[in-house]
Design a protein around this motif. Sequence first.
Motif, PDB file in Angstrom:
ATOM      1  N   ILE A  42       1.340  -1.325   0.073  1.00 48.16           N
ATOM      2  CA  ILE A  42      -0.048  -0.174   0.157  1.00 48.16           C
ATOM      3  C   ILE A  42       1.129   1.333   0.201  1.00 48.16           C
ATOM      4  O   ILE A  42       1.983   1.069   0.804  1.00 48.16           O
ATOM      5  CB  ILE A  42      -0.738  -0.174   1.249  1.00 48.16           C
ATOM      6  CG1 ILE A  42      -1.379  -1.321   1.211  1.00 48.16           C
ATOM      7  CG2 ILE A  42      -2.065   1.000   1.072  1.00 48.16           C
ATOM      8  CD1 ILE A  42      -2.500  -1.380   2.661  1.00 48.16           C
ATOM      9  N   ILE A  43       0.399   1.902  -1.015  1.00 45.49           N
ATOM     10  CA  ILE A  43       1.292   3.281  -0.874  1.00 45.49           C
ATOM     11  C   ILE A  43       0.269   4.111  -0.050  1.00 45.49           C
ATOM     12  O   ILE A  43      -0.949   4.895  -0.904  1.00 45.49           O
ATOM     13  CB  ILE A  43       1.593   3.898  -2.869  1.00 45.49           C
ATOM     14  CG1 ILE A  43       2.336   2.796  -2.568  1.00 45.49           C
ATOM     15  CG2 ILE A  43       3.001   5.078  -2.256  1.00 45.49           C
ATOM     16  CD1 ILE A  43       3.107   2.900  -4.348  1.00 45.49           C
ATOM     17  N   LEU A  44       0.716   4.834   0.589  1.00 41.89           N
ATOM     18  CA  LEU A  44      -0.432   5.753   1.638  1.00 41.89           C
ATOM     19  C   LEU A  44       0.155   7.362   0.740  1.00 41.89           C
ATOM     20  O   LEU A  44       1.254   7.501   1.091  1.00 41.89           O
ATOM     21  CB  LEU A  44      -0.261   5.732   3.024  1.00 41.89           C
ATOM     22  CG  LEU A  44      -0.470   7.024   3.917  1.00 41.89           C
ATOM     23  CD1 LEU A  44      -2.968   7.252   3.534  1.00 41.89           C
ATOM     24  CD2 LEU A  44      -1.062   6.389   6.127  1.00 41.89           C
ATOM     25  N   VAL A  45      -0.617   7.885   0.928  1.00 42.32           N
ATOM     26  CA  VAL A  45      -0.098   9.407   0.223  1.00 42.32           C
ATOM     27  C   VAL A  45      -0.924  10.428   1.736  1.00 42.32           C
ATOM     28  O   VAL A  45      -2.143  10.778   2.048  1.00 42.32           O
ATOM     29  CB  VAL A  45      -1.301  10.001  -0.790  1.00 42.32           C
ATOM     30  CG1 VAL A  45      -0.815  11.862  -0.920  1.00 42.32           C
ATOM     31  CG2 VAL A  45      -0.771   9.469  -1.928  1.00 42.32           C
ATOM     32  N   GLY A  46      -0.079  10.125   2.626  1.00 36.32           N
ATOM     33  CA  GLY A  46      -0.539  10.950   3.969  1.00 36.32           C
ATOM     34  C   GLY A  46      -0.330  12.246   3.633  1.00 36.32           C
ATOM     35  O   GLY A  46       0.312  13.336   3.350  1.00 36.32           O
ATOM     36  N   ASP A  47      -1.031  13.107   5.342  1.00 31.93           N
ATOM     37  CA  ASP A  47      -0.884  14.165   5.463  1.00 31.93           C
ATOM     38  C   ASP A  47      -0.420  14.498   5.731  1.00 31.93           C
ATOM     39  O   ASP A  47       0.166  16.325   5.766  1.00 31.93           O
ATOM     40  CB  ASP A  47      -2.594  15.018   5.978  1.00 31.93           C
ATOM     41  CG  ASP A  47      -2.496  13.932   7.059  1.00 31.93           C
ATOM     42  OD1 ASP A  47      -1.974  13.102   8.255  1.00 31.93           O
ATOM     43  OD2 ASP A  47      -4.089  14.578   7.969  1.00 31.93           O
ATOM     44  N   SER A  48       0.975  13.927   5.801  1.00 34.54           N
ATOM     45  CA  SER A  48       1.849  14.189   7.105  1.00 34.54           C
ATOM     46  C   SER A  48       3.064  15.091   5.478  1.00 34.54           C
ATOM     47  O   SER A  48       3.859  15.276   6.410  1.00 34.54           O
ATOM     48  CB  SER A  48       3.147  12.263   7.149  1.00 34.54           C
ATOM     49  OG  SER A  48       2.784  11.739   6.068  1.00 34.54           O
ATOM     50  N   LEU A  49       2.690  14.576   3.771  1.00 34.91           N
ATOM     51  CA  LEU A  49       3.232  16.033   3.248  1.00 34.91           C
ATOM     52  C   LEU A  49       3.149  17.256   3.647  1.00 34.91           C
ATOM     53  O   LEU A  49       4.583  17.825   3.519  1.00 34.91           O
ATOM     54  CB  LEU A  49       2.066  15.660   2.009  1.00 34.91           C
ATOM     55  CG  LEU A  49       2.387  16.905   0.944  1.00 34.91           C
ATOM     56  CD1 LEU A  49       3.122  16.639   0.366  1.00 34.91           C
ATOM     57  CD2 LEU A  49       0.139  16.779   0.470  1.00 34.91           C
ATOM     58  N   ALA A  50       2.120  17.407   4.333  1.00 34.84           N
ATOM     59  CA  ALA A  50       2.679  18.749   4.927  1.00 34.84           C
ATOM     60  C   ALA A  50       3.272  18.749   5.783  1.00 34.84           C
ATOM     61  O   ALA A  50       4.369  20.153   5.645  1.00 34.84           O
ATOM     62  CB  ALA A  50       0.869  18.930   5.836  1.00 34.84           C
ATOM     63  N   MET A  51       3.824  18.313   6.552  1.00 30.52           N
ATOM     64  CA  MET A  51       5.482  18.644   7.323  1.00 30.52           C
ATOM     65  C   MET A  51       6.640  17.920   6.855  1.00 30.52           C
ATOM     66  O   MET A  51       7.905  18.260   7.023  1.00 30.52           O
ATOM     67  CB  MET A  51       5.211  17.845   8.584  1.00 30.52           C
ATOM     68  CG  MET A  51       4.087  17.759   9.700  1.00 30.52           C
ATOM     69  SD  MET A  51       3.362  17.162  11.042  1.00 30.52           S
ATOM     70  CE  MET A  51       4.973  17.532  12.353  1.00 30.52           C
ATOM     71  N   VAL A  52       6.697  17.020   6.496  1.00 28.95           N
ATOM     72  CA  VAL A  52       7.811  16.011   5.793  1.00 28.95           C
ATOM     73  C   VAL A  52       7.800  16.810   4.114  1.00 28.95           C
ATOM     74  O   VAL A  52       9.532  16.737   3.703  1.00 28.95           O
ATOM     75  CB  VAL A  52       7.992  15.222   5.887  1.00 28.95           C
ATOM     76  CG1 VAL A  52       7.518  14.202   7.012  1.00 28.95           C
ATOM     77  CG2 VAL A  52       6.768  14.082   4.274  1.00 28.95           C
ATOM     78  N   ALA A  53       7.249  17.183   3.362  1.00 30.42           N
ATOM     79  CA  ALA A  53       7.651  17.896   2.215  1.00 30.42           C
ATOM     80  C   ALA A  53       7.337  19.053   2.084  1.00 30.42           C
ATOM     81  O   ALA A  53       7.538  20.302   1.181  1.00 30.42           O
ATOM     82  CB  ALA A  53       6.518  17.180   1.369  1.00 30.42           C
ATOM     83  N   LEU A  54       6.160  20.108   3.177  1.00 28.95           N
ATOM     84  CA  LEU A  54       5.265  21.466   2.365  1.00 28.95           C
ATOM     85  C   LEU A  54       6.261  22.027   3.152  1.00 28.95           C
ATOM     86  O   LEU A  54       5.435  23.429   2.939  1.00 28.95           O
ATOM     87  CB  LEU A  54       3.831  21.458   2.682  1.00 28.95           C
ATOM     88  CG  LEU A  54       3.868  20.571   1.105  1.00 28.95           C
ATOM     89  CD1 LEU A  54       1.717  20.826   1.608  1.00 28.95           C
ATOM     90  CD2 LEU A  54       4.094  20.881   0.057  1.00 28.95           C
ATOM     91  N   GLY A  55       6.944  22.425   4.078  1.00 31.84           N
ATOM     92  CA  GLY A  55       7.239  22.130   5.712  1.00 31.84           C
ATOM     93  C   GLY A  55       6.424  23.330   6.274  1.00 31.84           C
ATOM     94  O   GLY A  55       7.018  24.399   7.178  1.00 31.84           O
ATOM     95  N   TYR A  56       5.175  22.309   6.825  1.00 34.56           N
ATOM     96  CA  TYR A  56       4.342  22.585   8.183  1.00 34.56           C
ATOM     97  C   TYR A  56       4.345  22.158   9.706  1.00 34.56           C
ATOM     98  O   TYR A  56       5.056  21.004   8.894  1.00 34.56           O
ATOM     99  CB  TYR A  56       2.900  22.871   7.478  1.00 34.56           C
ATOM    100  CG  TYR A  56       2.506  23.505   6.484  1.00 34.56           C
ATOM    101  CD1 TYR A  56       2.039  24.948   6.733  1.00 34.56           C
ATOM    102  CD2 TYR A  56       1.864  22.882   5.195  1.00 34.56           C
ATOM    103  CE1 TYR A  56       1.361  25.812   5.606  1.00 34.56           C
ATOM    104  CE2 TYR A  56       0.816  23.318   4.071  1.00 34.56           C
ATOM    105  CZ  TYR A  56       1.314  24.688   4.134  1.00 34.56           C
ATOM    106  OH  TYR A  56       0.633  25.431   2.959  1.00 34.56           O
ATOM    107  N   GLU A  57       4.069  23.124  10.682  1.00 37.66           N
ATOM    108  CA  GLU A  57       4.614  22.133  11.373  1.00 37.66           C
ATOM    109  C   GLU A  57       3.616  21.304  12.015  1.00 37.66           C
ATOM    110  O   GLU A  57       4.260  20.328  12.941  1.00 37.66           O
ATOM    111  CB  GLU A  57       4.394  23.646  12.840  1.00 37.66           C
ATOM    112  CG  GLU A  57       5.799  24.102  12.597  1.00 37.66           C
ATOM    113  CD  GLU A  57       5.773  24.910  13.732  1.00 37.66           C
ATOM    114  OE1 GLU A  57       4.698  25.361  15.084  1.00 37.66           O
ATOM    115  OE2 GLU A  57       6.212  26.061  13.710  1.00 37.66           O
TER     116      GLU A  57
END
Length: 294
Positions: A42-57
């Motif tokens: 399974i490839i999860l497009v996680g909302d961790s995107l916000a922190m690890v790729a978009l620089g949000y806290e």
Amino acid sequence: MRQERITATTVRAMKGRGKKVVMLTAYDTPTARLLDAAGVDIILVGDSLAMVALGYETTLPVTLEEMLHHTRAVARGAARALVVGDLPFLSYQVSREEAVRSAGRMLKEANAHAVKLEGGAEVAGTVVALVEAGIPVMGHIGLTPQAVHRMGGYRVQGRSAEAAARLLKDAVGLEQAGAFSLVLEGLPWQVAAAITEAIGIPTIGIGAGPRCDGQVLVTNDLLGLFEEFTPKFVKRYANLRETLLTAFGQFRDEVRGGVFPGPEHAFSLEAAEAEKWERLRQRARARKVTALRK
Ligand code: KIV
């Protein structure tokens, strides 16, 4: 030969076969291709995107549009793995109608095969509505990052017997609502093991010990690419930060030192064209001199 796609049904059946579910996150096509080639289920497009790729806290600011954009990219790279799009904060909490619309867009516009949402009993009705709309749902209980402010930080959940019992009830409720699998995040391993035994759908743990039916990590953590903090449950399988820093530093030094690009990286004119070009330049120079003398 085209490989057979893993589906929500396949994942659900893995529990019965005693086959561990392997899930990792991706946010772009090249990473999705690599995970697919590595045999990740399974490839999860996680909302961790916000922190690890978009620089949000936190994960809270990432929008549905951003999640759709990255899910589309991942879906383009995944030929075999099941692609799960994470529903971001406020895209499913306000009403069931909005949840169906948001989740539907994940499948219709971003080519995800399933969605994930966070929460226990409070989202069971939403899970029913999504499943009725034909959308496979992965649940997520325990440490749910979208509730970071309610939890007072990223804290392990289910540490008391009462809290553990509530989580068990949430898990059973999500299974009954029709979820095909369940992420257990940040739980004492005994609680995760009890939940795993009690329900018929696979549990996929992150910081929930070894007795889950599968495991997930944020890919950037596994690769040593996310430096802000490293939770106890993360195992680093590579230190790409060091590798990348070395490569970037070498590029800087070689550009400044005139080492890069070398002749092997440059394009060259054919000999005949080079001679013609030289003649043209000489003629232009001669014309310039004549004009200056006039
Ligand atoms: O957003 C995410 O990457 C997740 C995983 C940690 C399960 O929800």
